[in-house]
Design a protein around this motif. Structure first.
Motif, mmCIF file in Angstrom:
data_model
loop_
_atom_site.group_PDB
_atom_site.id
_atom_site.type_symbol
_atom_site.label_atom_id
_atom_site.label_comp_id
_atom_site.label_asym_id
_atom_site.label_seq_id
_atom_site.Cartn_x
_atom_site.Cartn_y
_atom_site.Cartn_z
ATOM 1 N N THR A 154 9.975 -12.988 19.020
ATOM 2 C CA THR A 154 11.020 -12.020 19.342
ATOM 3 C C THR A 154 10.487 -10.594 19.228
ATOM 4 O O THR A 154 10.770 -9.747 20.078
ATOM 5 C CB THR A 154 12.244 -12.215 18.424
ATOM 6 N N VAL A 155 9.695 -10.331 18.205
ATOM 7 C CA VAL A 155 9.106 -8.997 18.024
ATOM 8 C C VAL A 155 8.203 -8.658 19.204
ATOM 9 O O VAL A 155 8.273 -7.558 19.765
ATOM 10 C CB VAL A 155 8.346 -8.897 16.684
ATOM 11 N N VAL A 156 7.379 -9.600 19.609
ATOM 12 C CA VAL A 156 6.482 -9.373 20.758
ATOM 13 C C VAL A 156 7.294 -9.169 22.031
ATOM 14 O O VAL A 156 7.009 -8.264 22.830
ATOM 15 C CB VAL A 156 5.476 -10.537 20.910
ATOM 16 N N ALA A 157 8.332 -9.980 22.236
ATOM 17 C CA ALA A 157 9.168 -9.839 23.437
ATOM 18 C C ALA A 157 9.830 -8.469 23.475
ATOM 19 O O ALA A 157 9.876 -7.816 24.531
ATOM 20 C CB ALA A 157 10.219 -10.947 23.482
ATOM 21 N N ALA A 158 10.344 -7.999 22.337
ATOM 22 C CA ALA A 158 10.968 -6.673 22.285
ATOM 23 C C ALA A 158 9.950 -5.589 22.607
ATOM 24 O O ALA A 158 10.223 -4.682 23.408
ATOM 25 C CB ALA A 158 11.581 -6.434 20.902
ATOM 26 N N THR A 159 8.782 -5.684 22.024
ATOM 27 C CA THR A 159 7.730 -4.691 22.269
ATOM 28 C C THR A 159 7.346 -4.669 23.746
ATOM 29 O O THR A 159 7.164 -3.605 24.340
ATOM 30 C CB THR A 159 6.507 -4.993 21.385
ATOM 31 N N GLN A 160 7.264 -5.845 24.368
ATOM 32 C CA GLN A 160 6.953 -5.929 25.797
ATOM 33 C C GLN A 160 8.049 -5.285 26.644
ATOM 34 O O GLN A 160 7.761 -4.592 27.616
ATOM 35 C CB GLN A 160 6.744 -7.382 26.223
ATOM 36 N N LEU A 161 9.312 -5.507 26.287
ATOM 37 C CA LEU A 161 10.420 -4.883 27.015
ATOM 38 C C LEU A 161 10.331 -3.365 26.947
ATOM 39 O O LEU A 161 10.508 -2.674 27.955
ATOM 40 C CB LEU A 161 11.766 -5.325 26.441
ATOM 41 N N PHE A 162 10.060 -2.834 25.755
ATOM 42 C CA PHE A 162 9.989 -1.383 25.585
ATOM 43 C C PHE A 162 8.823 -0.809 26.394
ATOM 44 O O PHE A 162 8.931 0.265 26.984
ATOM 45 C CB PHE A 162 9.864 -1.008 24.117
ATOM 46 N N SER A 163 7.706 -1.530 26.430
ATOM 47 C CA SER A 163 6.558 -1.088 27.224
ATOM 48 C C SER A 163 6.874 -1.123 28.720
ATOM 49 O O SER A 163 6.554 -0.182 29.449
ATOM 50 C CB SER A 163 5.337 -1.965 26.933
ATOM 51 N N LEU A 164 7.502 -2.200 29.170
ATOM 52 C CA LEU A 164 7.844 -2.312 30.596
ATOM 53 C C LEU A 164 8.821 -1.219 31.014
ATOM 54 O O LEU A 164 8.716 -0.684 32.123
ATOM 55 C CB LEU A 164 8.421 -3.694 30.907
ATOM 56 N N PHE A 165 9.752 -0.861 30.151
ATOM 57 C CA PHE A 165 10.678 0.236 30.435
ATOM 58 C C PHE A 165 9.904 1.512 30.764
ATOM 59 O O PHE A 165 10.126 2.143 31.803
ATOM 60 C CB PHE A 165 11.615 0.461 29.235
ATOM 61 N N GLY A 166 8.978 1.894 29.890
ATOM 62 C CA GLY A 166 8.196 3.106 30.118
ATOM 63 C C GLY A 166 7.329 3.023 31.353
ATOM 64 O O GLY A 166 7.236 3.971 32.138
ATOM 65 N N ILE A 167 6.697 1.878 31.560
ATOM 66 C CA ILE A 167 5.840 1.706 32.727
ATOM 67 C C ILE A 167 6.658 1.806 34.018
ATOM 68 O O ILE A 167 6.232 2.451 34.982
ATOM 69 C CB ILE A 167 5.070 0.373 32.641
ATOM 70 N N ALA A 168 7.834 1.181 34.045
ATOM 71 C CA ALA A 168 8.686 1.241 35.245
ATOM 72 C C ALA A 168 9.001 2.685 35.615
ATOM 73 O O ALA A 168 8.972 3.056 36.796
ATOM 74 C CB ALA A 168 9.981 0.458 35.018
#
Length: 187
Positions: free
Chosen positions: A37-51
């Motif tokens: 879950t921690v990794v998934a959240a971190t990935q979501l936050f990264s994808l937000f910025g990249i988008a």
């Protein structure tokens, strides 16, 4: 970094810690032991910025639920954004200008209050704007300068069997703004 900016950041951090210590920060802040879950959240936050940085706003559909609620500085606190289509439109309007070059980076990700289908997270981000856009962030003028937004996100994540983890509620607080920093061409 300017002294007033450092002081502003310190005061904001102390205020947030005080709220948490006094039970005003939401759920008890016990770190999640669910690494996935921690990794998934971190990935979501990264994808937000990249988008936002690569201006592929449809990627936000992989970050937010269809009924996303954006509040605070991410939308109008009195009238939050309450669906994915409006969220994509909001971010497209804010970042579509080709002359706006941005770098969003998330750090200090803390995931807590997890279950099999929900989790809460606090994260901090820096959003740096470079270049010569005429209008951005409600008409702010950036010409031959950079602006660095220091941001805090308070998120509720939900997990569905079909789409995995996504953010269903996001509150953005602009902790500080460092504007008028010279760009390399001005040095």
């Amino acid at each position: 970094m300017q002294t007033s900016l450092v002081l502003s950041l310190c005061l904001a951090a102390l205020s947030m810690l005080s709220d948490i210590a006094n039970g005003q920060g939401g759920s008890e802040l016990v770190p999640s032991e669910d690494t996935k879950t921690v990794v998934a959240a971190t990935q979501l936050f990264s994808l937000f910025g990249i988008a936002l940085d690569i201006k592929q706003f449809d990627l936000l559909g992989n970050v937010f639920t269809d009924d996303i609620v954006l509040s605070g500085s991410a939308g109008n606190a009195a009238d939050p954004i309450t669906n994915l289509a409006d969220a994509i439109e909001f971010y497209t309007t804010q970042f579509e200008n080709a002359s706006i070059v941005t770098q969003h980076k998330s750090d200090t990700v803390f995931v807590y209050d997890t279950s099999k289908t929900t989790a809460r997270a606090i994260s901090y981000a820096n959003a740096v704007y470079f270049g010569e856009p005429k209008f951005e962030r409600g008409g702010a003028l950036f010409r031959n300068e950079t602006a660095n937004f220091y941001e805090r996100f308070d998120d509720l994540l939900v997990k569905s069997p079909k789409s995995g983890w996504k953010i269903s509620q996001r509150n953005l607080t602009i902790v500080a703004l460092d504007q008028n920093a010279p760009v390399l061409s001005d040095v």
